[in-house]
Enzyme design. Sequence first.
Site, PDB file in Angstrom:
ATOM      1  N   ASP A  34      16.193  -7.071  15.702  1.00 11.26           N
ATOM      2  CA  ASP A  34      15.265  -6.477  14.736  1.00 11.26           C
ATOM      3  C   ASP A  34      13.985  -6.001  15.427  1.00 11.26           C
ATOM      4  O   ASP A  34      13.576  -6.561  16.441  1.00 11.26           O
ATOM      5  CB  ASP A  34      14.923  -7.529  13.671  1.00 11.26           C
ATOM      6  CG  ASP A  34      14.230  -6.922  12.470  1.00 11.26           C
ATOM      7  OD1 ASP A  34      14.341  -5.691  12.279  1.00 11.26           O
ATOM      8  OD2 ASP A  34      13.572  -7.662  11.726  1.00 11.26           O
ATOM      9  N   ASN A  82      22.178  -0.611   5.869  1.00 14.86           N
ATOM     10  CA  ASN A  82      21.610   0.424   6.756  1.00 14.86           C
ATOM     11  C   ASN A  82      22.071   1.844   6.419  1.00 14.86           C
ATOM     12  O   ASN A  82      21.441   2.819   6.818  1.00 14.86           O
ATOM     13  CB  ASN A  82      21.933   0.130   8.229  1.00 14.86           C
ATOM     14  CG  ASN A  82      21.128  -1.004   8.815  1.00 14.86           C
ATOM     15  OD1 ASN A  82      21.514  -1.618   9.804  1.00 14.86           O
ATOM     16  ND2 ASN A  82      19.980  -1.315   8.209  1.00 14.86           N
TER      17      ASN A  82
HETATM   18  C1  FPP Z   1      16.829  -3.182  13.606  1.00 16.34           C
HETATM   19  O1  FPP Z   1      15.576  -2.611  13.850  1.00 16.34           O
HETATM   20  C2  FPP Z   1      17.887  -2.598  14.419  1.00 16.34           C
HETATM   21  C3  FPP Z   1      18.964  -1.903  13.931  1.00 16.34           C
HETATM   22  C4  FPP Z   1      19.154  -1.652  12.496  1.00 16.34           C
HETATM   23  C5  FPP Z   1      19.998  -1.333  14.780  1.00 16.34           C
HETATM   24  C6  FPP Z   1      20.267  -1.997  16.093  1.00 16.34           C
HETATM   25  C7  FPP Z   1      20.800  -0.952  16.998  1.00 16.34           C
HETATM   26  C8  FPP Z   1      20.568  -0.840  18.320  1.00 16.34           C
HETATM   27  C9  FPP Z   1      19.832  -1.865  19.067  1.00 16.34           C
HETATM   28  C10 FPP Z   1      21.017   0.346  19.110  1.00 16.34           C
HETATM   29  C11 FPP Z   1      22.483   0.672  19.153  1.00 16.34           C
HETATM   30  C12 FPP Z   1      23.423  -0.486  19.189  1.00 16.34           C
HETATM   31  C13 FPP Z   1      24.439  -0.682  20.086  1.00 16.34           C
HETATM   32  C14 FPP Z   1      25.328  -1.874  19.889  1.00 16.34           C
HETATM   33  C15 FPP Z   1      24.699   0.180  21.230  1.00 16.34           C
HETATM   34  P1  FPP Z   1      14.811  -1.921  12.642  1.00 16.34           P
HETATM   35  O2  FPP Z   1      15.089  -0.472  12.677  1.00 16.34           O
HETATM   36  O3  FPP Z   1      15.185  -2.583  11.354  1.00 16.34           O
HETATM   37  O4  FPP Z   1      13.324  -2.242  13.014  1.00 16.34           O
HETATM   38  P2  FPP Z   1      12.100  -2.455  12.016  1.00 16.34           P
HETATM   39  O5  FPP Z   1      12.370  -3.728  11.263  1.00 16.34           O
HETATM   40  O6  FPP Z   1      10.930  -2.568  12.930  1.00 16.34           O
HETATM   41  O7  FPP Z   1      12.041  -1.256  11.129  1.00 16.34           O
END
Ligand code: FPP
Length: 269
Positions: A34, A82
Amino acid sequence: MAGNHAETVLNEVRKTLADVQESGRPKHIAIIMDGNGRWAKQRGKLRVFGHENGVEAVRKTVENCARLKIDYLTLYAFSTENWNRPKLEVETLMRLLVASLRRELKTLTENNIKLNAIGRIDSLPDRVHKELKEVIEKTSSHTGTTLTLALSYGSREELKTAVKTLCSKVKNNLISPDHIDETIINNHLYTHDLPDVDLLIRTSGEHRISNFLLWQIAYAELYFVDAFWPDFQEHHLVEAIMNYQNRERRFGKTSEQLDSADRTIPLSE
Ligand code: FPP
């Protein structure tokens, strides 16, 4: 100057993979990655910049878990919720996924890592589905860490699907309601071939589970890291594992029961 000193001291206490004791390592680590969006916002960039930088943290963490011989690593990469994000963000995440799968097949092979996926995989765009299937097939004989990507995954959705399947089996007299136990429920989850989670890590300072592996974390130790996912490094992983190794997992028993020679006393006694 003071900052430099603090950083030096911090580096001295930072742990590396070599500091992790072999015994009592978690068999199954799950991570809620996250903070990509906030990491990007802090730098005045678009959210997708955070995801792009999150990929490198994924690569390093997977390699580090393989080196530590962690049997199972499960990453929450894309939740059912998502899909409601802006179109550009969803498309970027799908593009990053395809690119990473293509690029990292070599890393998975070199590290004997087996790829697995859980979630509503059929709901992913064709190109993601195809690439995923291909890498899963190509790594299926690997015997090291099993890396599971949770994609279009939601725990309630998983449980709902399991309940529906079981109801239909009962209706068709394939199973009696009296025979439904925890093992049977477990066998109807996406994670039927994975052990329960031992250690659940969440980054970004949020203390939530967010619909991730609700059944599977029943006895997991929870560990929260303040760093945003793109900043998650080796020492964070090591500290989480060492913290886990220092905790006493009682599974409902008392400390005295765990200390006694006979650890097989049933709970009811
Ligand atoms: C949460 O951060 C993260 C995600 C929803 C996606 C995770 C994906 C990756 C790390 C990249 C691609 C994955 C792979 C396996 C290659 P957020 O966007 O919710 O952050 P925030 O809470 O600060 O908005």
